[in-house]
Design a protein around this motif. Sequence first.
Motif, PDB file in Angstrom:
ATOM      1  N   GLN A  62      32.864  44.182  39.438  1.00  0.00           N
ATOM      2  CA  GLN A  62      33.058  42.797  39.857  1.00  0.00           C
ATOM      3  C   GLN A  62      32.324  41.797  38.967  1.00  0.00           C
ATOM      4  N   GLU A  63      31.366  42.256  38.179  1.00  0.00           N
ATOM      5  CA  GLU A  63      30.628  41.355  37.286  1.00  0.00           C
ATOM      6  C   GLU A  63      31.538  40.683  36.258  1.00  0.00           C
ATOM      7  N   LEU A 110      41.566  46.902  42.162  1.00  0.00           N
ATOM      8  CA  LEU A 110      40.474  47.822  41.850  1.00  0.00           C
ATOM      9  C   LEU A 110      40.710  49.061  42.722  1.00  0.00           C
ATOM     10  N   SER A 141      36.079  33.874  42.427  1.00  0.00           N
ATOM     11  CA  SER A 141      37.217  34.757  42.679  1.00  0.00           C
ATOM     12  C   SER A 141      37.288  35.131  44.160  1.00  0.00           C
ATOM     13  N   ARG A 200      30.091  35.825  46.229  1.00  0.00           N
ATOM     14  CA  ARG A 200      31.508  35.535  46.477  1.00  0.00           C
ATOM     15  C   ARG A 200      31.904  35.585  47.953  1.00  0.00           C
ATOM     16  N   TYR A 225      32.178  47.889  48.345  1.00  0.00           N
ATOM     17  CA  TYR A 225      33.114  46.861  47.877  1.00  0.00           C
ATOM     18  C   TYR A 225      32.688  45.477  48.364  1.00  0.00           C
ATOM     19  N   LEU A 242      41.171  39.540  43.534  1.00  0.00           N
ATOM     20  CA  LEU A 242      40.811  40.954  43.425  1.00  0.00           C
ATOM     21  C   LEU A 242      41.175  41.659  44.715  1.00  0.00           C
ATOM     22  N   TYR A 300      40.683  45.384  46.550  1.00  0.00           N
ATOM     23  CA  TYR A 300      40.101  46.720  46.560  1.00  0.00           C
ATOM     24  C   TYR A 300      40.971  47.637  47.419  1.00  0.00           C
ATOM     25  N   VAL A 309      38.232  37.720  47.032  1.00  0.00           N
ATOM     26  CA  VAL A 309      38.252  39.175  47.139  1.00  0.00           C
ATOM     27  C   VAL A 309      38.933  39.605  48.429  1.00  0.00           C
ATOM     28  N   SER A 316      28.600  44.461  47.180  1.00  0.00           N
ATOM     29  CA  SER A 316      28.429  44.058  45.780  1.00  0.00           C
ATOM     30  C   SER A 316      28.934  42.640  45.555  1.00  0.00           C
ATOM     31  N   ASN A 317      29.950  42.233  46.294  1.00  0.00           N
ATOM     32  CA  ASN A 317      30.448  40.859  46.174  1.00  0.00           C
ATOM     33  C   ASN A 317      29.602  39.870  46.954  1.00  0.00           C
TER      34      ASN A 317
END
Length: 408
Positions: free
Chosen positions: A116-117, A212, A123, A144, A135, A178, A180, A125, A138-139
Amino acid sequence: MTRVDPSFLKLQRNYLFADIARKVANFKDSHPDARVISLGIGDVTRPLVPAVISALHAAVDEMGDAAHFHGYGPEQGYAFLRDLIMEYDYKARGVDIRPDEIFVSDGAKSDVGNFQELFSRDSVVAVTDPVYPVYVDSNVMAGRAGDWTDGHWSRIVYLPCTRENDFVPAFPATRPDLIYLCYPNNPTGTVLTRAQLQGWVDYARREGCVILYDSAYEAYIQDADVPHSIYELEGAREVAVEFRSFSKTAGFTGLRCAYTVVPESLMVDDGRGGRVALNGFWNRRQCTKYNGCPYIVQRAAAAVYSEAGRREVMDVIRGYQRNASLLREAVSGMGLPVFGGVNAPYIWVGVPRGMDSWGFFERLLNEAALVCTPGVGFGASGEGYVRLTAFGSPADTEEAIARLRRLA
């Protein structure tokens, strides 16, 4: 004054599996004679297969010989392993993936969390619900997710996967950047058919999204209509990144090896009116922040593709599949709804009427010394379920089944 990134302050107090570990530790303290069997965290129990052990020994001997010693390796992975991955995991299935699109790492969890970097902080998600926590977390760390309100993050788009929709997520009303997807799914153990996954690829192409795709459990697929790789589908190279792992395939949870595929044809907006390839940016990120998976580990991973390695690894996988089948049968015999466990090592179990996820967790722990994972820990749509794993030893699985039947 030095300050912490405020995004980290938004994280929930504990990681799901830390909460489980604390409760299990408390139970063991108060019940020192109880033999606890874990059907919770998805860690493997079978030892590394002989072909892998032999390769490790040989690689260690090389590292003790000045003529064959290896220091820093290529951040993308050694060619001998990338070529085998290309040949056996993709070319053998008619999929065109090149070695320079394959990046070897120390784990799919790391790659899924780090990828995600590459995307802008604004963005949007989308995640399935229930969802593997990495998932989302990390965001959250990246800023985000927005704010935590009523059991949801305000800027995350949730795609409910429930019994009512056969655990197949519907396309979102709000277009994400994005998406997942994890199939075979963790935690539900369910899958998407070829046509269902093609629908998501088509959606991503139409809407300009990036998928992803976590396929860490593809080795457990048994149904012919379930794709092993998203790249088996038309157009996927234009919109998808795929994450693979040796952990649940070859028992590398303690050895650590995985890889991520980033096709050269996967392009995104650069914010200045142009398009850029993610492959080069992921390569740049890895070269800056990562020094590569150890040589001896990559030699061990390469042994998985040998004739003996493939046979031995499949024997281990069949053993876990047998565990899953037995667990499904036992849970069904208790009169509880059960999903997954056919194309995946996870079994998704509906809890008894009148109980919630943590309540059934407590019952299994206190009355049977069994550990499961409360479904609500994976998201709001996981409430009313628990996850069981098939990664126990045959003896522990049979004992766990006997204890489950005594609860019925």
